[in-house]
Design a protein around this motif. Structure first.
Motif, PDB file in Angstrom:
ATOM      1  N   UNK A 172     -42.661   7.418  25.845  1.00 51.36           N
ATOM      2  CA  UNK A 172     -40.977   7.855  24.929  1.00 51.36           C
ATOM      3  C   UNK A 172     -41.528   6.036  23.495  1.00 51.36           C
ATOM      4  N   UNK A 173     -41.266   6.140  22.689  1.00 47.65           N
ATOM      5  CA  UNK A 173     -40.671   5.291  22.053  1.00 47.65           C
ATOM      6  C   UNK A 173     -39.437   4.384  21.696  1.00 47.65           C
ATOM      7  N   UNK A 174     -39.562   3.240  21.949  1.00 47.31           N
ATOM      8  CA  UNK A 174     -37.834   2.599  22.443  1.00 47.31           C
ATOM      9  C   UNK A 174     -38.119   1.221  21.091  1.00 47.31           C
ATOM     10  N   UNK A 175     -37.124   1.031  21.249  1.00 45.92           N
ATOM     11  CA  UNK A 175     -36.378  -0.148  19.991  1.00 45.92           C
ATOM     12  C   UNK A 175     -36.910  -1.073  20.611  1.00 45.92           C
ATOM     13  N   UNK A 176     -37.687  -2.671  20.047  1.00 50.83           N
ATOM     14  CA  UNK A 176     -38.335  -3.284  20.097  1.00 50.83           C
ATOM     15  C   UNK A 176     -37.648  -4.696  19.562  1.00 50.83           C
ATOM     16  N   UNK A 177     -37.969  -5.709  20.436  1.00 49.55           N
ATOM     17  CA  UNK A 177     -36.927  -6.799  19.829  1.00 49.55           C
ATOM     18  C   UNK A 177     -37.897  -7.470  19.159  1.00 49.55           C
ATOM     19  N   UNK A 178     -39.119  -7.743  19.217  1.00 47.85           N
ATOM     20  CA  UNK A 178     -40.626  -7.929  17.939  1.00 47.85           C
ATOM     21  C   UNK A 178     -41.027  -7.804  17.213  1.00 47.85           C
ATOM     22  N   UNK A 179     -40.678  -6.258  17.261  1.00 50.98           N
ATOM     23  CA  UNK A 179     -40.652  -5.551  15.255  1.00 50.98           C
ATOM     24  C   UNK A 179     -39.495  -4.751  15.159  1.00 50.98           C
ATOM     25  N   UNK A 180     -39.351  -3.960  13.769  1.00 54.50           N
ATOM     26  CA  UNK A 180     -38.784  -3.532  13.891  1.00 54.50           C
ATOM     27  C   UNK A 180     -38.748  -1.851  13.423  1.00 54.50           C
TER      28      UNK A 180
END
Length: 149
Positions: free
Chosen positions: A65-73
């Motif tokens: 699943x798609x998850x938010x990442x601290x490394x990319x917007x």
């Protein structure tokens, strides 16, 4: 030399034990029998029964699943492998829920007998993909990919 009167009761016990073991094995095989001979019917049975889902999921299943990442917007696709015992069932909406929610089903047969099923909802980002591997005369869930954003 063993007398026939002593052999007969032992033989009868052995035959009885063998019969019980054979019946138990037959019951286990019947419990795991493929619920349908064609994939469309199998998928319907899979979607409508958490017990069928448990029986016909691979030993471990990939959940992506798609998850938010601290490394990319942008969200990042993350895959987690879960053993069958750790999976929360049901993994798919049943056919009544699919109808109620207006989901469309698309079957993509693979040349090796594997099957891919896409569940989508028109005019939304709702996109689920289920990957089934052919195992003998049946199929088992290998992966669930939530492509929704």
């Amino acid at each position: 030399m063993i007398s026939s009167s002593r052999l007969t009761p032992r033989l009868m016990i052995a035959i009885g034990a063998l019969g019980i073991a054979t019946a138990a094995a037959g019951s286990a095989q019947a419990a795991a029998a493929c619920p349908a001979g064609d994939f469309t019917s199998f998928f319907r049975a899979f979607a409508n029964s958490t017990e069928v889902q448990r029986q016909f999921s691979a030993t471990s299943v990939d959940f992506s699943a798609y998850e938010a990442s601290d490394d990319t917007p942008d969200p990042v696709m993350v895959t987690r492998n879960r053993p069958r015992e750790a999976i929360q069932y049901p993994v798919i909406p049943n056919t009544a829920q699919q109808r109620t929610e207006g989901l469309r089903t698309r079957f993509l047969a693979q040349s090796n007998g594997d099957q891919i099923v896409d569940l989508t909802k028109p005019d939304t980002d709702y996109q689920l993909r289920f990957v089934f591997s052919r195992v003998g005369a049946c199929w088992e869930l290998e992966a669930k990919i939530d492509q929704s954003l």
